[in-house]
Design a protein around this motif. Sequence first.
Motif, PDB file in Angstrom:
ATOM      1  N   ALA A  42       0.836  -1.091   0.114  1.00  0.00           N
ATOM      2  CA  ALA A  42      -0.123  -0.048   0.035  1.00  0.00           C
ATOM      3  C   ALA A  42       0.886   1.241  -0.102  1.00  0.00           C
ATOM      4  O   ALA A  42       0.624   2.203  -0.668  1.00  0.00           O
ATOM      5  CB  ALA A  42      -0.680   0.061   1.328  1.00  0.00           C
ATOM      6  N   THR A  43       1.797   1.181   0.686  1.00  0.00           N
ATOM      7  CA  THR A  43       2.862   2.336   0.842  1.00  0.00           C
ATOM      8  C   THR A  43       3.439   2.598  -0.662  1.00  0.00           C
ATOM      9  O   THR A  43       3.449   3.711  -1.019  1.00  0.00           O
ATOM     10  CB  THR A  43       4.015   2.109   1.932  1.00  0.00           C
ATOM     11  OG1 THR A  43       3.114   1.995   3.271  1.00  0.00           O
ATOM     12  CG2 THR A  43       4.840   3.404   1.917  1.00  0.00           C
ATOM     13  N   HIS A  44       3.898   1.464  -1.193  1.00  0.00           N
ATOM     14  CA  HIS A  44       4.658   1.505  -2.379  1.00  0.00           C
ATOM     15  C   HIS A  44       3.754   2.158  -3.448  1.00  0.00           C
ATOM     16  O   HIS A  44       3.972   2.982  -4.330  1.00  0.00           O
ATOM     17  CB  HIS A  44       5.082   0.102  -2.965  1.00  0.00           C
ATOM     18  CG  HIS A  44       5.785   0.038  -4.228  1.00  0.00           C
ATOM     19  ND1 HIS A  44       6.939   0.502  -4.582  1.00  0.00           N
ATOM     20  CD2 HIS A  44       5.147  -0.465  -5.214  1.00  0.00           C
ATOM     21  CE1 HIS A  44       6.943   0.464  -5.848  1.00  0.00           C
ATOM     22  NE2 HIS A  44       5.867  -0.542  -6.401  1.00  0.00           N
ATOM     23  N   ARG A  45       2.332   1.538  -3.572  1.00  0.00           N
ATOM     24  CA  ARG A  45       1.427   2.228  -4.642  1.00  0.00           C
ATOM     25  C   ARG A  45       1.358   3.435  -4.165  1.00  0.00           C
ATOM     26  O   ARG A  45       1.057   4.170  -5.329  1.00  0.00           O
ATOM     27  CB  ARG A  45      -0.018   1.032  -4.256  1.00  0.00           C
ATOM     28  CG  ARG A  45      -0.802   1.379  -5.218  1.00  0.00           C
ATOM     29  CD  ARG A  45      -1.986   0.325  -4.954  1.00  0.00           C
ATOM     30  NE  ARG A  45      -2.869   0.680  -6.036  1.00  0.00           N
ATOM     31  CZ  ARG A  45      -4.266   1.046  -5.972  1.00  0.00           C
ATOM     32  NH1 ARG A  45      -4.700   1.183  -4.654  1.00  0.00           N
ATOM     33  NH2 ARG A  45      -5.019   1.140  -6.743  1.00  0.00           N
ATOM     34  N   GLU A  46       0.831   3.801  -3.061  1.00  0.00           N
ATOM     35  CA  GLU A  46       0.893   5.387  -2.836  1.00  0.00           C
ATOM     36  C   GLU A  46       2.005   6.210  -3.227  1.00  0.00           C
ATOM     37  O   GLU A  46       1.776   7.232  -3.979  1.00  0.00           O
ATOM     38  CB  GLU A  46       0.692   5.528  -1.262  1.00  0.00           C
ATOM     39  CG  GLU A  46       0.268   7.020  -0.793  1.00  0.00           C
ATOM     40  CD  GLU A  46      -0.051   7.063   0.730  1.00  0.00           C
ATOM     41  OE1 GLU A  46       0.557   7.916   1.232  1.00  0.00           O
ATOM     42  OE2 GLU A  46      -0.926   6.365   1.260  1.00  0.00           O
ATOM     43  N   ARG A  47       3.069   5.831  -3.085  1.00  0.00           N
ATOM     44  CA  ARG A  47       4.516   6.609  -3.568  1.00  0.00           C
ATOM     45  C   ARG A  47       4.543   6.512  -4.883  1.00  0.00           C
ATOM     46  O   ARG A  47       4.786   7.440  -5.872  1.00  0.00           O
ATOM     47  CB  ARG A  47       5.592   6.050  -3.010  1.00  0.00           C
ATOM     48  CG  ARG A  47       6.062   6.318  -1.706  1.00  0.00           C
ATOM     49  CD  ARG A  47       7.497   5.936  -1.471  1.00  0.00           C
ATOM     50  NE  ARG A  47       7.525   5.663  -0.045  1.00  0.00           N
ATOM     51  CZ  ARG A  47       7.955   4.570   0.414  1.00  0.00           C
ATOM     52  NH1 ARG A  47       8.353   3.575  -0.514  1.00  0.00           N
ATOM     53  NH2 ARG A  47       7.752   3.965   1.634  1.00  0.00           N
ATOM     54  N   SER A  48       4.142   5.591  -5.688  1.00  0.00           N
ATOM     55  CA  SER A  48       4.248   5.189  -7.262  1.00  0.00           C
ATOM     56  C   SER A  48       3.264   6.367  -7.686  1.00  0.00           C
ATOM     57  O   SER A  48       3.127   6.608  -8.962  1.00  0.00           O
ATOM     58  CB  SER A  48       4.056   4.012  -7.700  1.00  0.00           C
ATOM     59  OG  SER A  48       2.631   3.521  -7.418  1.00  0.00           O
ATOM     60  N   ALA A  49       2.074   6.472  -7.287  1.00  0.00           N
ATOM     61  CA  ALA A  49       1.100   7.605  -7.490  1.00  0.00           C
ATOM     62  C   ALA A  49       1.502   8.929  -7.744  1.00  0.00           C
ATOM     63  O   ALA A  49       0.787   9.756  -8.105  1.00  0.00           O
ATOM     64  CB  ALA A  49      -0.247   7.233  -6.993  1.00  0.00           C
ATOM     65  N   MET A  50       2.272   9.215  -6.675  1.00  0.00           N
ATOM     66  CA  MET A  50       2.748  10.564  -6.468  1.00  0.00           C
ATOM     67  C   MET A  50       3.383  11.294  -7.778  1.00  0.00           C
ATOM     68  O   MET A  50       4.486  10.548  -8.135  1.00  0.00           O
ATOM     69  CB  MET A  50       3.553  10.923  -5.156  1.00  0.00           C
ATOM     70  CG  MET A  50       2.770  10.604  -4.114  1.00  0.00           C
ATOM     71  SD  MET A  50       3.643  11.165  -2.546  1.00  0.00           S
ATOM     72  CE  MET A  50       3.507   9.767  -1.623  1.00  0.00           C
ATOM     73  N   LEU A  51       3.504  12.387  -7.916  1.00  0.00           N
ATOM     74  CA  LEU A  51       4.369  13.155  -8.761  1.00  0.00           C
ATOM     75  C   LEU A  51       5.578  13.372  -8.114  1.00  0.00           C
ATOM     76  O   LEU A  51       5.835  14.087  -6.835  1.00  0.00           O
ATOM     77  CB  LEU A  51       3.618  14.490  -9.275  1.00  0.00           C
ATOM     78  CG  LEU A  51       4.498  15.315 -10.281  1.00  0.00           C
ATOM     79  CD1 LEU A  51       4.688  14.613 -11.490  1.00  0.00           C
ATOM     80  CD2 LEU A  51       3.789  16.572 -10.394  1.00  0.00           C
ATOM     81  N   ARG A  52       6.630  12.932  -8.568  1.00  0.00           N
ATOM     82  CA  ARG A  52       7.976  13.234  -7.938  1.00  0.00           C
ATOM     83  C   ARG A  52       8.861  14.003  -8.662  1.00  0.00           C
ATOM     84  O   ARG A  52       9.071  13.844 -10.063  1.00  0.00           O
ATOM     85  CB  ARG A  52       8.766  11.775  -7.783  1.00  0.00           C
ATOM     86  CG  ARG A  52       8.421  11.182  -6.732  1.00  0.00           C
ATOM     87  CD  ARG A  52       8.925   9.822  -6.277  1.00  0.00           C
ATOM     88  NE  ARG A  52      10.422   9.955  -6.656  1.00  0.00           N
ATOM     89  CZ  ARG A  52      11.140   9.121  -6.757  1.00  0.00           C
ATOM     90  NH1 ARG A  52      11.054   7.720  -6.449  1.00  0.00           N
ATOM     91  NH2 ARG A  52      12.552   9.190  -7.351  1.00  0.00           N
ATOM     92  N   VAL A  53       9.829  14.789  -8.106  1.00  0.00           N
ATOM     93  CA  VAL A  53      10.859  15.372  -8.832  1.00  0.00           C
ATOM     94  C   VAL A  53      11.940  14.758  -8.622  1.00  0.00           C
ATOM     95  O   VAL A  53      12.426  14.180  -7.631  1.00  0.00           O
ATOM     96  CB  VAL A  53      10.875  16.725  -8.046  1.00  0.00           C
ATOM     97  CG1 VAL A  53      12.078  17.484  -8.679  1.00  0.00           C
ATOM     98  CG2 VAL A  53       9.698  17.730  -8.171  1.00  0.00           C
ATOM     99  N   LEU A  54      12.767  14.413  -9.837  1.00  0.00           N
ATOM    100  CA  LEU A  54      13.940  13.569  -9.791  1.00  0.00           C
ATOM    101  C   LEU A  54      15.265  14.416  -9.369  1.00  0.00           C
ATOM    102  O   LEU A  54      15.209  15.474  -9.838  1.00  0.00           O
ATOM    103  CB  LEU A  54      14.205  13.102 -11.457  1.00  0.00           C
ATOM    104  CG  LEU A  54      13.355  12.196 -11.876  1.00  0.00           C
ATOM    105  CD1 LEU A  54      13.546  11.911 -13.443  1.00  0.00           C
ATOM    106  CD2 LEU A  54      13.049  10.966 -11.204  1.00  0.00           C
ATOM    107  N   THR A  55      15.810  13.686  -8.401  1.00  0.00           N
ATOM    108  CA  THR A  55      16.964  14.385  -7.936  1.00  0.00           C
ATOM    109  C   THR A  55      18.094  13.901  -8.608  1.00  0.00           C
ATOM    110  O   THR A  55      18.308  13.033  -9.220  1.00  0.00           O
ATOM    111  CB  THR A  55      17.293  13.788  -6.344  1.00  0.00           C
ATOM    112  OG1 THR A  55      17.340  12.623  -6.229  1.00  0.00           O
ATOM    113  CG2 THR A  55      15.884  14.155  -5.498  1.00  0.00           C
ATOM    114  N   PRO A  56      19.334  14.524  -8.495  1.00  0.00           N
ATOM    115  CA  PRO A  56      20.441  14.175  -8.956  1.00  0.00           C
ATOM    116  C   PRO A  56      20.700  12.804  -8.784  1.00  0.00           C
ATOM    117  O   PRO A  56      21.430  12.083  -9.911  1.00  0.00           O
ATOM    118  CB  PRO A  56      21.716  15.006  -8.598  1.00  0.00           C
ATOM    119  CG  PRO A  56      20.891  16.348  -8.244  1.00  0.00           C
ATOM    120  CD  PRO A  56      19.576  15.700  -7.645  1.00  0.00           C
TER     121      PRO A  56
END
Length: 133
Positions: A44-58
Amino acid sequence: MLVETAAMGRRTLGEPLAIRGAEGDLSLRALLRILVDHELAEYATHRERSAMLRVLTPVDLVRGAETGRYGNEGRELPAAPPADDAHARAIEAFDDQLFFVFLDDVRITDLDAIQTIGPHSRLRLVRLVALTG
């Protein structure tokens, strides 16, 4: 308790997993319930994280260059099964001998036999792989 997973025929074990709350006198049935609940929460945590818009870091960019994968590309993960169904599947898989269970290097064959589990106990789940032709 540490939980390790392995597949027959492979030399490497999965990453050991520390499970809290799995100490004392428990049956394998109760242990499997704890493990399934833990995995459902992780999914559930992984699924929630994958649905979020993320900014890619270096660091993400370097990892992406190494692996060829930069993100989830909008992939939607299916919902986890209900907990009761997941528990039943784990019990069915054990009954069908799709995996063996070892507690401190002793194989457990009875789902309802009480096992004494300490903080340094090691539970190993060994998945059996079907051989073909």
